[in-house]
Design a protein around this motif. Structure first.
Motif, PDB file in Angstrom:
ATOM      1  N   ALA A  25       0.812  -1.223   0.000  1.00 13.50           N
ATOM      2  CA  ALA A  25       0.000   0.000   0.000  1.00 13.50           C
ATOM      3  C   ALA A  25       0.843   1.271   0.000  1.00 13.50           C
ATOM      4  O   ALA A  25       0.300   2.361  -0.219  1.00 13.50           O
ATOM      5  N   THR A  26       2.159   1.165   0.238  1.00 15.22           N
ATOM      6  CA  THR A  26       2.979   2.374   0.415  1.00 15.22           C
ATOM      7  C   THR A  26       3.021   3.303  -0.807  1.00 15.22           C
ATOM      8  O   THR A  26       2.959   4.522  -0.633  1.00 15.22           O
ATOM      9  N   PRO A  27       3.122   2.802  -2.035  1.00 14.93           N
ATOM     10  CA  PRO A  27       3.134   3.744  -3.163  1.00 14.93           C
ATOM     11  C   PRO A  27       1.862   4.600  -3.224  1.00 14.93           C
ATOM     12  O   PRO A  27       1.926   5.800  -3.486  1.00 14.93           O
ATOM     13  N   LEU A  28       0.720   3.968  -2.972  1.00 13.62           N
ATOM     14  CA  LEU A  28      -0.547   4.696  -3.009  1.00 13.62           C
ATOM     15  C   LEU A  28      -0.624   5.709  -1.872  1.00 13.62           C
ATOM     16  O   LEU A  28      -1.089   6.845  -2.055  1.00 13.62           O
ATOM     17  N   LEU A  29      -0.155   5.324  -0.677  1.00 10.86           N
ATOM     18  CA  LEU A  29      -0.154   6.241   0.460  1.00 10.86           C
ATOM     19  C   LEU A  29       0.729   7.457   0.183  1.00 10.86           C
ATOM     20  O   LEU A  29       0.360   8.596   0.500  1.00 10.86           O
ATOM     21  N   LEU A  30       1.898   7.214  -0.411  1.00  9.15           N
ATOM     22  CA  LEU A  30       2.803   8.318  -0.725  1.00  9.15           C
ATOM     23  C   LEU A  30       2.192   9.262  -1.758  1.00  9.15           C
ATOM     24  O   LEU A  30       2.233  10.487  -1.608  1.00  9.15           O
ATOM     25  N   LEU A  31       1.622   8.687  -2.794  1.00  7.57           N
ATOM     26  CA  LEU A  31       1.042   9.500  -3.861  1.00  7.57           C
ATOM     27  C   LEU A  31      -0.094  10.368  -3.324  1.00  7.57           C
ATOM     28  O   LEU A  31      -0.157  11.574  -3.593  1.00  7.57           O
ATOM     29  N   LEU A  32      -0.988   9.754  -2.554  1.00 12.98           N
ATOM     30  CA  LEU A  32      -2.146  10.496  -2.056  1.00 12.98           C
ATOM     31  C   LEU A  32      -1.751  11.581  -1.065  1.00 12.98           C
ATOM     32  O   LEU A  32      -2.328  12.677  -1.079  1.00 12.98           O
ATOM     33  N   GLN A  33      -0.770  11.318  -0.209  1.00 15.38           N
ATOM     34  CA  GLN A  33      -0.395  12.365   0.739  1.00 15.38           C
ATOM     35  C   GLN A  33       0.317  13.515   0.036  1.00 15.38           C
ATOM     36  O   GLN A  33       0.178  14.672   0.428  1.00 15.38           O
ATOM     37  N   MET A  34       1.061  13.210  -1.028  1.00 15.46           N
ATOM     38  CA  MET A  34       1.680  14.274  -1.812  1.00 15.46           C
ATOM     39  C   MET A  34       0.624  15.168  -2.451  1.00 15.46           C
ATOM     40  O   MET A  34       0.763  16.388  -2.502  1.00 15.46           O
ATOM     41  N   LEU A  35      -0.464  14.551  -2.942  1.00 15.57           N
ATOM     42  CA  LEU A  35      -1.523  15.304  -3.607  1.00 15.57           C
ATOM     43  C   LEU A  35      -2.430  16.040  -2.632  1.00 15.57           C
ATOM     44  O   LEU A  35      -2.871  17.167  -2.895  1.00 15.57           O
ATOM     45  N   LEU A  36      -2.711  15.401  -1.482  1.00 14.74           N
ATOM     46  CA  LEU A  36      -3.705  15.950  -0.565  1.00 14.74           C
ATOM     47  C   LEU A  36      -3.139  16.899   0.477  1.00 14.74           C
ATOM     48  O   LEU A  36      -3.870  17.749   0.996  1.00 14.74           O
ATOM     49  N   LEU A  37      -1.844  16.780   0.800  1.00 18.63           N
ATOM     50  CA  LEU A  37      -1.282  17.628   1.855  1.00 18.63           C
ATOM     51  C   LEU A  37      -1.454  19.119   1.554  1.00 18.63           C
ATOM     52  O   LEU A  37      -1.882  19.882   2.431  1.00 18.63           O
ATOM     53  N   PRO A  38      -1.149  19.595   0.332  1.00 20.24           N
ATOM     54  CA  PRO A  38      -1.380  21.022   0.058  1.00 20.24           C
ATOM     55  C   PRO A  38      -2.843  21.419   0.230  1.00 20.24           C
ATOM     56  O   PRO A  38      -3.147  22.533   0.655  1.00 20.24           O
ATOM     57  N   VAL A  39      -3.753  20.496  -0.087  1.00 20.71           N
ATOM     58  CA  VAL A  39      -5.178  20.777   0.072  1.00 20.71           C
ATOM     59  C   VAL A  39      -5.524  20.899   1.553  1.00 20.71           C
ATOM     60  O   VAL A  39      -6.236  21.823   1.983  1.00 20.71           O
ATOM     61  N   PHE A  40      -5.026  19.969   2.369  1.00 21.08           N
ATOM     62  CA  PHE A  40      -5.285  19.994   3.806  1.00 21.08           C
ATOM     63  C   PHE A  40      -4.706  21.252   4.455  1.00 21.08           C
ATOM     64  O   PHE A  40      -5.308  21.828   5.364  1.00 21.08           O
ATOM     65  N   LEU A  41      -3.525  21.679   4.014  1.00 19.14           N
ATOM     66  CA  LEU A  41      -2.874  22.842   4.607  1.00 19.14           C
ATOM     67  C   LEU A  41      -3.527  24.145   4.180  1.00 19.14           C
ATOM     68  O   LEU A  41      -3.421  25.155   4.870  1.00 19.14           O
ATOM     69  N   GLY A  42      -4.175  24.142   3.015  1.00 20.29           N
ATOM     70  CA  GLY A  42      -4.835  25.339   2.536  1.00 20.29           C
ATOM     71  C   GLY A  42      -3.919  26.205   1.694  1.00 20.29           C
ATOM     72  O   GLY A  42      -2.718  25.959   1.580  1.00 20.29           O
ATOM     73  N   SER A  43      -4.500  27.232   1.090  1.00 15.88           N
ATOM     74  CA  SER A  43      -3.717  28.123   0.233  1.00 15.88           C
ATOM     75  C   SER A  43      -2.683  28.865   1.065  1.00 15.88           C
ATOM     76  O   SER A  43      -2.842  29.057   2.265  1.00 15.88           O
ATOM     77  N   GLY A  44      -1.629  29.264   0.444  1.00 14.95           N
ATOM     78  CA  GLY A  44      -0.544  29.953   1.150  1.00 14.95           C
ATOM     79  C   GLY A  44       0.523  28.970   1.555  1.00 14.95           C
ATOM     80  O   GLY A  44       1.544  28.815   0.871  1.00 14.95           O
ATOM     81  N   VAL A  45       0.293  28.251   2.658  1.00  6.56           N
ATOM     82  CA  VAL A  45       1.276  27.264   3.128  1.00  6.56           C
ATOM     83  C   VAL A  45       1.329  26.075   2.181  1.00  6.56           C
ATOM     84  O   VAL A  45       2.394  25.577   1.834  1.00  6.56           O
TER      85      VAL A  45
END
Length: 317
Positions: free
Chosen positions: A129-149
């Motif tokens: 599952a690690t490749p999928l976990l890495l890909l999704l966190q790379m894509l979703l982290l900026p969304v979770f943090l919001g604009s700016g950061v």
């Protein structure tokens, strides 16, 4: 000797942590040198872990739909809800809050495999599952943090970690398995390498703790403010992880792996992200280091507690 160490592995891990704290405090100058050793020692640990998992088992693990679904739900649905619930109670400092979000919203893809395996979790499926976990966190982290950061978060550390902590150790392990299947010397090497798991884990804990504990100096107020949240998080995720495992009707080994995946965070990978943030967010790196120190202790506790939450009765897939 190997059997003796394995029977006392939790105490060996705690010893590695305690010695790491002492070295980091007494000789703070060694931190920078030891920090460069984190990836090599972690890579060696993962190589030995992968060596114990036949390649065919990893291929088979890719087809475990319910398990993959449970891992994704616990990490990208349950965890964000838990973090959102904590957010309002965090210290009212943007850099502190960014540090907490940065580390708690990114699921671990390296030593979680080892700790899960020590507790009887399904390391093969977690590794798959690690490749999928890495890909999704790379894509979703900026969304979770919001604009700016979110806009200034780089993906480089994620890619580097994936190559050096997953691809390279896994490739070497598979090559070694082929060697072991053809030559007696390779078979002996694989068997003896398995006996180094506990010492390598203790060495990893020592290097991580000793290299990072000095980073907390001068930021005691920040550390005190976030430690309760980092202690509470794995406690809450243990209960919720078990709940997710039951909702997806997973076997014991799969369920334990899901619990570990939900609680263990990607602190070693996101630390470079925190260090690369603008000066206004310097404290974020201290927050990530604090989470690392709390988590390594928490994972040692998890090795004992999770098998009791999901005992080996009934189905054990």
């Amino acid at each position: 000797m190997v059997e003796w160490v394995e029977r006392r592995q939790v105490w060996v891990y705690l010893g590695g942590i305690v010695v790491g704290v002492l070295v980091g405090v007494v000789v703070p100058g060694v931190g920078a040198g030891l920090e460069r050793g984190i990836n090599p020692v972690l890579g060696a640990l993962l190589f030995v872990t992968f060596l114990q998992v036949p390649a065919r088992e990893l291929v088979r693990a890719l087809g475990a739909g319910r398990f993959i679904g449970a891992v994704l739900v616990v990490n990208f649905v349950v965890v964000p809800v838990v973090v959102a619930g904590m957010f309002g109670f965090l210290p009212d400092e943007p850099a502190v809050r960014v540090g907490v979000l940065l580390v708690l919203l990114t699921p671990c893809v390296d030593y979680v495999i080892v700790f899960s395996g020590l507790a009887g979790g399904n390391s093969e499926r977690l590794l798959a599952a690690t490749p999928l976990l890495l890909l999704l966190q790379m894509l979703l982290l900026p969304v979770f943090l919001g604009s700016g950061v979110g806009d200034i978060v780089e993906v480089g550390p994620f890619l580097e970690a994936f190559v050096w902590l997953i691809v390279v150790p896994l490739g070497l392990a598979w090559g070694t398995q082929v060697w072991a299947g053809r030559h007696r010397a390779g078979e002996v090497f694989v068997r003896k390498a398995g006996g180094t798991m506990v010492p390598l884990m203790a060495a990893t804990l020592f290097v991580v703790v000793a290299s990072q504990v000095s980073e907390l100096e001068g930021d005691v107020r920040v550390v005190v403010g976030v430690v309760p949240f980092f202690v509470l998080f794995p406690a809450v995720m243990a209960v919720l992880g078990v709940g997710v495992a039951r909702v997806f009707r997973l076997g014991v080994r799969d369920g334990r792996a899901v619990v570990f995946s939900g609680a263990t965070r990607n602190s070693l990978v996101v630390l470079p992200l925190a260090l690369a943030l603008p000066d206004a967010y310097d404290v974020a790196a201290v927050v990530v280091v604090t989470q690392t120190l709390v988590e390594v202790i928490g994972m040692v506790v998890y090795v004992r507690v999770v098998p009791r939450l999901l005992p080996s009765v009934g189905r054990a897939k």
